[in-house]
Design an enzyme around this catalytic site. Structure first.
Site, mmCIF file in Angstrom:
data_model
loop_
_atom_site.group_PDB
_atom_site.id
_atom_site.type_symbol
_atom_site.label_atom_id
_atom_site.label_comp_id
_atom_site.label_asym_id
_atom_site.label_seq_id
_atom_site.Cartn_x
_atom_site.Cartn_y
_atom_site.Cartn_z
ATOM 1 N N ASP A 50 0.828 -1.210 0.000
ATOM 2 C CA ASP A 50 0.000 0.000 0.000
ATOM 3 C C ASP A 50 0.864 1.262 0.000
ATOM 4 O OD1 ASP A 50 -2.294 1.495 0.019
ATOM 5 O OD2 ASP A 50 -2.741 1.187 2.136
ATOM 6 N N ASN A 91 -10.754 -2.700 -6.345
ATOM 7 C CA ASN A 91 -9.903 -1.800 -7.145
ATOM 8 C C ASN A 91 -10.483 -1.438 -8.512
ATOM 9 O OD1 ASN A 91 -6.705 -3.085 -5.879
ATOM 10 N ND2 ASN A 91 -7.934 -1.342 -5.185
HETATM 11 C C1 FPP Z 1 -1.828 0.234 -3.340
HETATM 12 O O1 FPP Z 1 -1.358 1.558 -3.434
HETATM 13 C C2 FPP Z 1 -1.340 -0.585 -4.418
HETATM 14 C C3 FPP Z 1 -2.106 -1.178 -5.379
HETATM 15 C C4 FPP Z 1 -3.565 -1.051 -5.421
HETATM 16 C C5 FPP Z 1 -1.546 -1.964 -6.463
HETATM 17 C C6 FPP Z 1 -0.237 -2.644 -6.200
HETATM 18 C C7 FPP Z 1 0.456 -2.768 -7.501
HETATM 19 C C8 FPP Z 1 1.791 -2.754 -7.709
HETATM 20 C C9 FPP Z 1 2.778 -2.721 -6.636
HETATM 21 C C10 FPP Z 1 2.350 -2.761 -9.098
HETATM 22 C C11 FPP Z 1 1.944 -3.911 -9.951
HETATM 23 C C12 FPP Z 1 1.985 -5.216 -9.291
HETATM 24 C C13 FPP Z 1 2.624 -6.321 -9.751
HETATM 25 C C14 FPP Z 1 2.553 -7.587 -8.995
HETATM 26 C C15 FPP Z 1 3.419 -6.311 -10.975
HETATM 27 P P1 FPP Z 1 -2.429 2.718 -3.555
HETATM 28 O O2 FPP Z 1 -2.579 3.081 -4.982
HETATM 29 O O3 FPP Z 1 -3.702 2.334 -2.885
HETATM 30 O O4 FPP Z 1 -1.702 3.857 -2.760
HETATM 31 P P2 FPP Z 1 -2.406 5.004 -1.908
HETATM 32 O O5 FPP Z 1 -3.146 4.340 -0.784
HETATM 33 O O6 FPP Z 1 -1.254 5.822 -1.430
HETATM 34 O O7 FPP Z 1 -3.311 5.765 -2.835
#
Ligand code: FPP
Length: 248
Positions: free
Chosen positions: A29, A77
């Site tokens: 996250d 998501n």
């Molecule tokens: C949460 O950060 C992260 C995600 C919803 C996606 C995770 C994806 C990756 C790390 C990249 C792709 C994955 C792979 C396995 C290749 P957020 O966007 O919710 O962050 P925030 O809470 O700060 O808005």
């Protein structure tokens, strides 16, 4: 230090090799906030997050974990802006294409937890290919939770069980926790011993609701793109300092 203890304790990492978790699950996250803090678009945070994915998989394999599970895309998501969703899918395809040789070299098997059919066709094709090619790898399992929701996982298990009972293939009295767990996406895998969440949030967010019953929680304020090898090692050392009682 006696030979036995020095073998047990890895000097460079400070880890006790005899008390490693078998399965670590991570809620990655903070990509968006990491990017925002640098005046970058959110998608740059996801791109930077891939580096942490690589580091985590490499370290997990190096220390000898059996299973690493990464929460990459939840059923919730899909509610994000369409452009962000399509970038995430594109990054996933890119990761799968680039990472295959490393997964093969490190003998890691890729597995998906989640509603596979609900993913875009191109992503399904990439995943199928990588799962097929890595299918015989035995050193570690890398679970990517994609289009995953803990509640829907439990509901789909209950539905399949109900169908079997209706068809006379399963007795209600034979259903217990062990049998139920065989209908989950993680069938045959040990439950996570350690659940890590980055970005300072203290929530489970519908992740592995059944499987984390006795997992140790490790919450860190670091955003996922800045979660490196030293941070993962610290989480593992913290796990080893905990006393697990499983309710006893
Ligand atoms: C949460 O950060 C992260 C995600 C919803 C996606 C995770 C994806 C990756 C790390 C990249 C792709 C994955 C792979 C396995 C290749 P957020 O966007 O919710 O962050 P925030 O809470 O700060 O808005």
């Amino acid at each position: 230090m006696s030979t036995a203890i020095s073998e047990q304790l890895d000097a460079s990492s400070g880890l006790d090799r005899t008390r490693l978790p078998r399965h670590v699950a991570i809620i990655m996250d903070g990509n968006g906030r990491w990017a925002h803090g640098r005046g970058l678009p959110r998608v740059m945070g996801h791109r930077a997050g891939i580096k942490s994915v690589r580091i985590a998989a490499e370290l997990a394999r190096e220390v000898g974990l059996e299973v690493l599970t990464l929460y990459a895309f939840s059923v919730e998501n899909w509610k994000r802006p369409a452009a962000e969703v399509s970038t995430l899918m594109r990054l996933l395809n890119e990761y799968l294409r680039r990472e295959l040789p490393t997964l093969m070299k490190n003998e890691i098997r890729l597995n998906v937890l989640g509603d596979f059919e609900g993913l875009p066709a191109l992503v399904q094709r990439h995943l199928e290919r990588v799962m097929k090619e890595t299918g015989e790898n035995r050193k570690m399992v890398l679970n990517l939770a994609l289009n995953y929701g803990g509640r829907s996982e439990i509901v789909q298990a209950a539905r399949r069980i109900a169908e079997l009972v209706k068809a006379g293939k399963l007795k209600v009295t034979s259903l217990d926790e062990e049998l139920f767990s065989r209908f989950l996406y993680t069938a045959g895998q040990p439950d996570p011993d350690l659940l890590i969440r980055t970005s300072g949030e203290h929530r489970i967010s519908n992740f592995l609701l059944w499987q984390i019953s006795y997992a140790e929680l490790y919450l860190t304020p670091k955003f996922w793109p800045e979660f490196g090898k030293a941070d993962f090692l610290e989480a593992l050392r913290e796990y080893q300092r905990r006393e697990r009682r499983f309710g006893a």
